[in-house]
Enzyme design. Sequence first.
Site, short mmCIF file in Angstrom:
data_model
loop_
_atom_site.label_atom_id
_atom_site.label_comp_id
_atom_site.label_asym_id
_atom_site.label_seq_id
_atom_site.Cartn_x
_atom_site.Cartn_y
_atom_site.Cartn_z
N GLU A 55 -30.49 -3.74 107.54
CA GLU A 55 -29.50 -3.28 108.52
C GLU A 55 -28.86 -1.96 108.10
OE1 GLU A 55 -26.52 -6.10 109.77
OE2 GLU A 55 -27.93 -7.14 111.06
N HIS A 83 -49.47 -17.55 94.49
CA HIS A 83 -50.63 -18.30 95.00
C HIS A 83 -50.74 -18.20 96.51
CE1 HIS A 83 -51.60 -20.16 91.06
NE2 HIS A 83 -50.37 -19.71 90.84
N LYS A 117 -27.45 -7.68 121.10
CA LYS A 117 -26.28 -8.46 121.52
C LYS A 117 -25.92 -8.15 122.98
CE LYS A 117 -23.85 -9.04 117.03
NZ LYS A 117 -22.65 -8.74 116.26
O1 PA5 Z 1 -23.58 -6.75 108.67
C1 PA5 Z 1 -23.09 -6.88 109.77
O2 PA5 Z 1 -22.05 -6.25 110.12
C2 PA5 Z 1 -23.70 -7.80 110.80
O3 PA5 Z 1 -24.87 -8.38 110.31
C3 PA5 Z 1 -22.72 -8.90 111.19
O4 PA5 Z 1 -22.32 -9.57 110.02
C4 PA5 Z 1 -23.34 -9.90 112.16
O5 PA5 Z 1 -23.85 -9.23 113.29
C5 PA5 Z 1 -22.29 -10.92 112.60
O6 PA5 Z 1 -21.23 -10.27 113.25
P1 PA5 Z 1 -19.85 -11.00 113.44
O7 PA5 Z 1 -19.29 -11.32 112.09
O8 PA5 Z 1 -19.01 -10.02 114.19
O9 PA5 Z 1 -20.11 -12.26 114.22
#
Ligand code: PA5
Length: 411
Positions: free
Chosen positions: A270, A291, A404
Amino acid sequence: MIKTNFSNSKLIINKHEFNECYQRIKDELKHNYMFGWHQYLLANHDDLISEINQINTELQGYAKNMVVIGIGGSYLGSYAINEALNNGYHQEYQLIFLGQNLDSDYFNNVLAFCEENDFVLNVISKSGNTLEPSLAYELIKELMIKKYTYEGFKKRIIITTDAQEGCLRDECLKHDLKSLIINNDIGGRYSVFTSVGLLPLAFVNINIKELLLGAQAASKCYYTKDVNDAFYYALIRNNEYLNDKKVEALIVYNPYLRGLIEWYKQLFAESEGKNKKGLLPIGMVYSTDLHSLGQFVQEGTPMLFETNITFKSNNDISLKNFINNDALAYLSKYDLEDVNKIVNSSVIKAHYEIGNINNYVLALNELNEYNLAYLMTFMMYSCAYSASLLAVDPFNQPGVEVYKKEIKELL
Ligand code: PA5
């Protein structure tokens, strides 16, 4: 604290170039609002620890199971540390993760468990609006009110979310629920050492003070010091990427570190995977995957390099009684850990010398709170540096936001 071996690298950089590049990237990060976790890690959190311990003393009075609802950075850190340090067959307290998928069978299993066993609930979402955890929360809430009454539900829940915004904050206000705050300037995947990770981990009696000490020690080392392995590792990754190795495989030799792989995958994917750039982070557990995927690594498409994580065992097992076993007597001079290490060295040799796969090593002493937090913090800095070297923002995730939004439109 981390013994690195980067000797396979073909990176050529002199001290002056290194320092110049390091200062430039550090400067960029300093001006990024979402780099708030750096200052957070350096600060003292005794008050937060006391608050969390107080909450958990109450919660542990109700149950030995905590359902943790969250997705992405809102659960992967606690998932990884829980897997690594609260494992095996004897743990007294356990975490049950929900809200990372929408599979009916998975939900049915968790809900059935919750019907039959006592549990408490921690709902974690920074935005407070993410579909999967929101849906999971509604289902669990219904069950809790039925099982424990409305007053009982309120005693057994704690919400971790933004101080002001989002549906979860509204929920806290509406029902007067206990809550912890996620700092605005810390993104999900960099939040493991905030209340996001600390509350559930403290519930299962993981020493959160030691976690914070390990994270703080690494933080002092990997941003402020001139000689910086975290930055060097970022440069090496970048060099691999520029030399057409587009995949990094994180290799562990302990199956309890499978969760760490999941956390690492999210952190790097990410943070770096933007503008058609970035290394694909994958992970393997050896010997298991030797393996299966090991064949591909050795002789398949030459697209990857490996980064090995090793911890020293504190509880080693002697193999000296193997002396009486004709087939295995040759192992009797070793402890189990020696054998695991020899496998590790042999694999590196085979992959590097014959397969031409570069291998790097991050070696730590025993697997405990301090060292694990130290390693994860090393990774967080490296990741921020590595993304910055690619000229992408390490702290946003515009691609995730697209999906989203699509969901909201389709529903
Ligand atoms: O690293 C990040 O910011 C994302 O992966 C969020 O943690 C994830 O999308 C979850 O978002 P939220 O905590 O707003 O539900």
